[in-house]
Design a protein around this motif. Structure first.
Motif, mmCIF file in Angstrom:
data_model
loop_
_atom_site.group_PDB
_atom_site.id
_atom_site.type_symbol
_atom_site.label_atom_id
_atom_site.label_comp_id
_atom_site.label_asym_id
_atom_site.label_seq_id
_atom_site.Cartn_x
_atom_site.Cartn_y
_atom_site.Cartn_z
ATOM 1 N N THR A 155 5.392 -6.168 2.055
ATOM 2 C CA THR A 155 5.897 -5.234 1.044
ATOM 3 C C THR A 155 7.418 -5.132 1.045
ATOM 4 O O THR A 155 7.989 -4.484 0.176
ATOM 5 C CB THR A 155 5.284 -3.828 1.240
ATOM 6 N N SER A 156 8.076 -5.792 1.992
ATOM 7 C CA SER A 156 9.543 -5.812 1.941
ATOM 8 C C SER A 156 10.032 -6.781 0.863
ATOM 9 O O SER A 156 11.198 -6.758 0.494
ATOM 10 C CB SER A 156 10.119 -6.200 3.303
ATOM 11 N N VAL A 157 9.142 -7.613 0.361
ATOM 12 C CA VAL A 157 9.508 -8.582 -0.673
ATOM 13 C C VAL A 157 9.418 -7.913 -2.053
ATOM 14 O O VAL A 157 8.361 -7.402 -2.414
ATOM 15 C CB VAL A 157 8.565 -9.810 -0.628
ATOM 16 N N PRO A 158 10.510 -7.891 -2.814
ATOM 17 C CA PRO A 158 10.454 -7.305 -4.158
ATOM 18 C C PRO A 158 9.382 -7.995 -5.002
ATOM 19 O O PRO A 158 9.236 -9.218 -4.937
ATOM 20 C CB PRO A 158 11.848 -7.598 -4.732
ATOM 21 N N GLY A 159 8.625 -7.197 -5.739
ATOM 22 C CA GLY A 159 7.583 -7.767 -6.596
ATOM 23 C C GLY A 159 6.284 -8.059 -5.874
ATOM 24 O O GLY A 159 5.351 -8.626 -6.461
ATOM 25 N N SER A 160 6.182 -7.663 -4.598
ATOM 26 C CA SER A 160 4.972 -7.980 -3.831
ATOM 27 C C SER A 160 3.748 -7.235 -4.338
ATOM 28 O O SER A 160 2.616 -7.620 -4.026
ATOM 29 C CB SER A 160 5.189 -7.678 -2.343
ATOM 30 N N SER A 161 3.958 -6.181 -5.134
ATOM 31 C CA SER A 161 2.780 -5.455 -5.647
ATOM 32 C C SER A 161 1.948 -6.334 -6.580
ATOM 33 O O SER A 161 0.816 -6.004 -6.892
ATOM 34 C CB SER A 161 3.204 -4.162 -6.344
ATOM 35 N N ALA A 197 2.029 -5.610 7.116
ATOM 36 C CA ALA A 197 2.103 -4.983 5.791
ATOM 37 C C ALA A 197 3.566 -4.796 5.386
ATOM 38 O O ALA A 197 3.946 -5.060 4.243
ATOM 39 C CB ALA A 197 1.387 -3.632 5.805
ATOM 40 N N HIS A 198 4.378 -4.350 6.318
ATOM 41 C CA HIS A 198 5.789 -4.141 6.019
ATOM 42 C C HIS A 198 6.466 -5.443 5.602
ATOM 43 O O HIS A 198 7.266 -5.461 4.667
ATOM 44 C CB HIS A 198 6.497 -3.537 7.233
ATOM 45 N N TYR A 217 -0.020 -8.003 -3.301
ATOM 46 C CA TYR A 217 -0.370 -7.221 -2.116
ATOM 47 C C TYR A 217 -1.056 -5.920 -2.535
ATOM 48 O O TYR A 217 -0.464 -5.102 -3.244
ATOM 49 C CB TYR A 217 0.874 -6.898 -1.278
ATOM 50 N N ILE A 218 -2.287 -5.718 -2.093
ATOM 51 C CA ILE A 218 -3.071 -4.567 -2.566
ATOM 52 C C ILE A 218 -2.990 -3.396 -1.599
ATOM 53 O O ILE A 218 -2.842 -2.251 -2.016
ATOM 54 C CB ILE A 218 -4.548 -4.976 -2.769
ATOM 55 N N GLY A 219 -3.072 -3.680 -0.309
ATOM 56 C CA GLY A 219 -3.016 -2.586 0.654
ATOM 57 C C GLY A 219 -3.544 -3.012 2.003
ATOM 58 O O GLY A 219 -3.803 -4.193 2.235
#
Lengths: 419, 419
Positions: free
Chosen positions: B293-299, B289-290, B302-304
């Motif tokens: 989510t370390s990639v900018p714009g991953s939201s 997960a890290h 990436y949901i959770g």
């Protein structure tokens, strides 16, 4: 007693060009320090005869021991052996035991010894060969005018084995080294400058044979006391007394003694208090969970996590009220509180912690700029929240947040005990 | 054209004692090499004025540029600034913009500026201050007799930001460095030796002004082509042609061109294909997960995640059947398949991936030794599982597993497109 001084010389363009990180030197520095030999300089030089000779000439003006790594492989860009042969005005001679070692290694691999590898058993006549049981390049030990020169391969596991088995014991035997003891005190949650102001008066009282070093890193500041003396027991006692005094000056900042990470110290508190924990992460995106689970044995207290990157995960999985999100937003005290309490209920743990914030680089607003982060800690009695404000890049905002959560946990867990 | 020569001087007993590994120098060496500046020596010296001055004196006989790190913190074992002030025969003067920077950092933290920190804004009159937007110690740029001396803090992220934003561009401007172009090709899922065998014939055809470097790292092997020439456009074209040839030799190993991480490449695939993902982690404990989510714009994709460290989380949150756990155990193909499919359903995403294994050091059995790890990828059409077997330490087992999952995702996402 005068300190015995060593210098480390590492050879190889690959280090200078940044293609590999020189971890050998740090390891050697640590091991030499442990036996009371002071490393004065580490020099990394290029694959050039003139440059290597210059480094040797300079080093021996400052040091008693020159430890050289690299440049001992069988390929033609490896120069060290020929340079040392010329430097000590000697000649190459076949060293039979080394040839036997080379042959043994190749026979285990089921390969014929190549001419290149056979040549590795030719060593300078003036050196004492240092056996390499893990590779084909033997080390070389030279003595000249009371100075020691040791050349070893750059392959880390070969060098380490050679140092441990032969070089370090031989150095201890050769020099009468002073007694050196280190004590490390780990602090968190306090900037280096505040820490320095707080302990300045104590530091001024330290005797000359005990020195203090500040070693700041991402998770806090490590304080290292280094003592030198003749009597190990007395020195150990004296250092421990200083650590005890320090502990009374900054009890709240110290999370551990020795080489312990913050996540290990917090894990130890959970273990001791027989508590379990679950985490609910938004902006930290799993790093907090990773920190916990990187500690061996963490499954004793770490149960799991919900990473709620999207808001629908916050509401559906963690029970955050849609009204809260609508009114205050995901990055708010109310949201992070509900996340911490929600994960605690859902995973049925003693403690729940949560993070929600704007890691960046996008997503900031005038009200909530990048680096605005809420964290929360919830146990059966209380929920504590904290607002953080960083101005780092995305990765560092995430890193610092995990450290802040661990520190909030540490403080909350200690406060619980004191109540 | 003659090469511009740099030397790196790192200051601090903590490096010599092996308490920290000097990663700064490797990074600096890499960045300087990229802009055509040759690093000739890296010297690590003690916290001693005489020793630092000796290192500076020696370095300037060999090099055009002296880059100095360390010894710029606010505490009293930090010496560099005072030494440089004396070395360049100048005096300390308050530098107002630096004081404003220090104040801004403290005001964001909600703390008063201490006297120690205020002193950090006093800089040698003869230097050009180098702004530090991430910390309280500004850098210093000196010029003397055509030589450049730059002093920077030892804190890696502060030094790197300073180098990237200010020092490297300024050095390029100051020296006319030769035209150098780099092309990086990122590979994953192939060992270095296999890769080398596969591309050997092509490598032999490279002209002398184009060099190939293998840069292995945890996530794979980076191949870097470095070309040197007079005509930028022609050189760029020539390098691109070589990259195109390489792409045809190893199409399956290449995941990106340029400085792109595997998690970024996979994120880009998800974005392009407009797919969302959720993760279910056991042994990787949040690192996967890290990475996402370390990639900018991953939201955007990436949901959770559910980190199911304990088995009751696997059954209650992910719908793993208790029978499966009882019969095959948590580390099994069936479990990891149900985890991947379970998270996909629960978080309502296009893709679910999962990990379950024994990271170590404890928990191994004769049947399932430490390093036995199952991973799974599930989308609407299929679920793919894979058994991994590592014999590393805990942290590396976790790291390698996350890379294997990302690579499995990459292959599955590309196969979907090709179908």
């Amino acid at each position: 007693m005068e300190a015995v001084i060593a210098e480390i010389i590492t050879i190889g363009d690959e280090i200078l060009y940044g293609q590999i990180v020189d971890t050998n030197s740090a390891w050697m520095g640590m091991e030499l320090t442990k036996i009371g030999i002071k490393v004065k300089q580490i020099t990394s030089v290029s694959d050039s005869a003139a440059h290597i000779i210059e480094a040797l000439d300079n080093a021996k003006t400052r040091a008693d021991i020159m430890l050289i790594t690299g440049g001992l492989g069988p390929t033609k860009d490896d120069l060290t052996k020929n340079i040392l042969t010329a430097y000590f005005n000697t000649e190459l001679k076949l060293h039979e035991p080394s040839l036997e070692d080379v042959k043994a290694i190749f026979s285990r691999r089921g390969i014929e010894v190549s001419e290149l590898n056979r040549q590795q058993a030719f060593l300078p006549a003036a050196c004492t060969p240092v056996r390499n049981i893990l590779g084909t390049a033997p080390g070389m030990w030279f003595e000249e005018e009371g100075k020691i020169f040791v050349s070893m391969p750059g392959v880390p596991f070969e060098m380490k084995r050679m140092m441990t088995d032969i070089v370090l014991p031989k150095l201890q035997e050769h020099f009468k080294t002073p007694q050196i003891i280190h004590k490390v005190v780990q602090t968190a949650g306090v900037p280096e400058s505040t820490l320095a102001d707080t302990i300045e008066q104590w530091e001024l009282t330290l005797p000359p044979h005990i020195r203090l070093a500040y070693l700041p890193h991402l998770g806090g500041v490590r304080l290292r006391l280094t003592g030198q003396g003749d009597n190990e027991e007395a020195l150990e006692k004296e250092l421990q007394q200083q650590v005890d005094i320090l502990s009374q000056i900054i009890p709240d900042y110290i999370f551990a003694y020795g080489e312990v990470k913050l996540e290990e110290a917090v894990g130890q508190l959970l273990k001791t208090q027989k508590l379990t924990i679950a985490t609910a992460e938004s902006c930290t995106g799993g790093l907090l969970a990773h920190k916990f689970t990187s500690v061996p044995g963490s499954s004793a207290y770490y149960i799991g996590s919900v990473i709620a990157y999207h808001n629908h995960v916050k509401t559906e999985q963690l029970g955050v009220k849609p009204d809260t999100l609508a009114q205050y937003g995901a990055v708010s005290e109310d949201t992070v509180r509900q996340m911490a309490e929600g994960i605690r209920m859902k995973f049925n743990t003693d403690i729940g912690v949560a993070t929600s914030g704007i890691a960046g680089p996008d997503g900031g607003t005038p009200d909530k700029p990048v680096g605005t982060i809420w964290i929360a800690y919830a146990d059966k009695d209380k929920t504590v929240t904290k607002l953080l404000s960083y101005n780092k890049d995305r990765i560092l905002n995430i890193e610092y947040t995990t450290i802040a959560v661990l520190n909030l946990m540490r403080q909350s867990l200690l406060a619980t005990v004191e109540e």
